[in-house]
Structures are given as C-alpha cells and as structure tokens.
Write a protein that holds these residues in place. Structure first.
Motif, PDB file in Angstrom:
ATOM      1  N   ASN A  51       1.988  13.758  28.611  1.00  0.00           N
ATOM      2  CA  ASN A  51       0.988  13.873  27.697  1.00  0.00           C
ATOM      3  C   ASN A  51      -0.378  13.648  28.713  1.00  0.00           C
ATOM      4  N   LEU A  52      -0.258  14.494  30.038  1.00  0.00           N
ATOM      5  CA  LEU A  52      -1.457  14.513  30.796  1.00  0.00           C
ATOM      6  C   LEU A  52      -2.549  15.257  30.230  1.00  0.00           C
ATOM      7  N   ALA A  53      -3.808  14.662  30.264  1.00  0.00           N
ATOM      8  CA  ALA A  53      -5.040  15.494  29.980  1.00  0.00           C
ATOM      9  C   ALA A  53      -5.416  16.477  30.919  1.00  0.00           C
ATOM     10  N   TYR A  54      -5.721  17.673  30.333  1.00  0.00           N
ATOM     11  CA  TYR A  54      -6.071  18.760  31.356  1.00  0.00           C
ATOM     12  C   TYR A  54      -7.515  18.661  32.021  1.00  0.00           C
ATOM     13  N   PRO A  55      -7.843  19.082  33.176  1.00  0.00           N
ATOM     14  CA  PRO A  55      -8.950  18.505  33.833  1.00  0.00           C
ATOM     15  C   PRO A  55     -10.047  19.509  33.106  1.00  0.00           C
ATOM     16  N   LYS A  56     -11.284  18.728  32.818  1.00  0.00           N
ATOM     17  CA  LYS A  56     -12.336  19.369  32.081  1.00  0.00           C
ATOM     18  C   LYS A  56     -12.818  20.675  32.555  1.00  0.00           C
ATOM     19  N   PRO A  57     -13.055  20.822  33.789  1.00  0.00           N
ATOM     20  CA  PRO A  57     -13.525  22.230  34.211  1.00  0.00           C
ATOM     21  C   PRO A  57     -12.500  23.381  34.115  1.00  0.00           C
ATOM     22  N   LEU A  58     -11.138  23.045  33.854  1.00  0.00           N
ATOM     23  CA  LEU A  58     -10.307  23.975  33.669  1.00  0.00           C
ATOM     24  C   LEU A  58      -9.822  24.178  31.961  1.00  0.00           C
ATOM     25  N   CYS A  59     -10.702  23.573  31.066  1.00  0.00           N
ATOM     26  CA  CYS A  59     -10.214  23.450  29.677  1.00  0.00           C
ATOM     27  C   CYS A  59      -9.811  24.876  28.983  1.00  0.00           C
ATOM     28  N   PHE A  60     -10.452  25.964  29.348  1.00  0.00           N
ATOM     29  CA  PHE A  60     -10.284  27.230  28.791  1.00  0.00           C
ATOM     30  C   PHE A  60      -9.724  28.246  29.489  1.00  0.00           C
ATOM     31  N   THR A  61      -8.930  27.640  30.566  1.00  0.00           N
ATOM     32  CA  THR A  61      -7.941  28.510  31.339  1.00  0.00           C
ATOM     33  C   THR A  61      -7.011  29.228  30.612  1.00  0.00           C
ATOM     34  N   PHE A  62      -6.089  28.626  29.695  1.00  0.00           N
ATOM     35  CA  PHE A  62      -5.372  29.546  28.949  1.00  0.00           C
ATOM     36  C   PHE A  62      -5.742  29.776  27.465  1.00  0.00           C
ATOM     37  N   GLU A  63      -6.821  29.814  27.294  1.00  0.00           N
ATOM     38  CA  GLU A  63      -7.568  30.139  25.827  1.00  0.00           C
ATOM     39  C   GLU A  63      -7.514  31.551  25.814  1.00  0.00           C
ATOM     40  N   HIS A  64      -6.821  32.050  24.495  1.00  0.00           N
ATOM     41  CA  HIS A  64      -6.785  33.505  24.411  1.00  0.00           C
ATOM     42  C   HIS A  64      -8.041  34.139  23.844  1.00  0.00           C
ATOM     43  N   LYS A  65      -8.834  33.470  23.052  1.00  0.00           N
ATOM     44  CA  LYS A  65     -10.153  33.859  22.552  1.00  0.00           C
ATOM     45  C   LYS A  65     -11.294  33.975  23.492  1.00  0.00           C
ATOM     46  N   MET A  66     -11.628  35.275  23.485  1.00  0.00           N
ATOM     47  CA  MET A  66     -12.717  35.447  24.386  1.00  0.00           C
ATOM     48  C   MET A  66     -14.159  35.211  24.152  1.00  0.00           C
ATOM     49  N   SER A  67     -15.031  34.525  25.009  1.00  0.00           N
ATOM     50  CA  SER A  67     -16.557  34.189  24.424  1.00  0.00           C
ATOM     51  C   SER A  67     -16.953  35.582  24.277  1.00  0.00           C
ATOM     52  N   PRO A  68     -18.179  35.596  23.771  1.00  0.00           N
ATOM     53  CA  PRO A  68     -18.951  37.121  23.447  1.00  0.00           C
ATOM     54  C   PRO A  68     -19.354  37.683  24.828  1.00  0.00           C
ATOM     55  N   LYS A  69     -19.777  36.629  25.535  1.00  0.00           N
ATOM     56  CA  LYS A  69     -20.035  37.178  26.953  1.00  0.00           C
ATOM     57  C   LYS A  69     -19.009  37.925  27.739  1.00  0.00           C
TER      58      LYS A  69
END
Length: 81
Positions: A51-69
């Motif tokens: 249950n290790l916390a993921y580093p904050k700067p890399l929190c969206f690395t594996f996110e499948h939803k793209m930001s509008p930009k």
C-alpha cells in the motif's frame, strides 16, 4: 523504488545479467530474479501489497482519461496523419 540489473564487468549485453532485483526506499527487497519483466511485475505487486503511496508528480501516469489540453493535441496529431 527501483529495479536494478547488475552485469559482470567486461561482459556484453548478450550475456545474462549477474543479478536483477528490486529496491524500495533504499532497502533491497528482492534479488536473484531471472527477468527484468518479472521484476517490474513484482514491483507493481509490492506497491499494491505494501500500500505504498504513489509520488505526487507522477499521479496521472497511468490515468486513461485525457485532459482537454492533451485530447486537443491528440486530435490534431491524428488529423495530420
């Protein structure tokens, strides 16, 4: 967190590595693994199991939803092909 690969001095990349292992927070938790791919899979399992916390700067690395930009840039790249 890291996967490390140790090669014997003077050997090329064609030879099998001397050791493959995993380090978490400066502690070697696994070693003498056979493949880098299995080391990566085991690292993900350890992250989940411990249950290790993921580093904050890399929190969206594996996110499948793209930001509008990013979605806009992706659309432009697809239309240019």
């Amino acid at each position: 967190m890291a996967v490390f690969v140790i090669w014997k001095e003077g050997e090329g990349l064609q030879e099998p590595p001397a050791d493959i292992g995993i380090v978490i927070e400066g502690v070697e938790v696994l070693h003498e693994l056979t493949l880098v791919a299995s080391a990566c899979a085991l690292l993900l399992g350890l992250i989940y199991a411990l249950n290790l916390a993921y580093p904050k700067p890399l929190c969206f690395t594996f996110e499948h939803k793209m930001s509008p930009k990013v979605h806009n840039l992706y659309s432009k790249l697809q239309s240019s092909q």
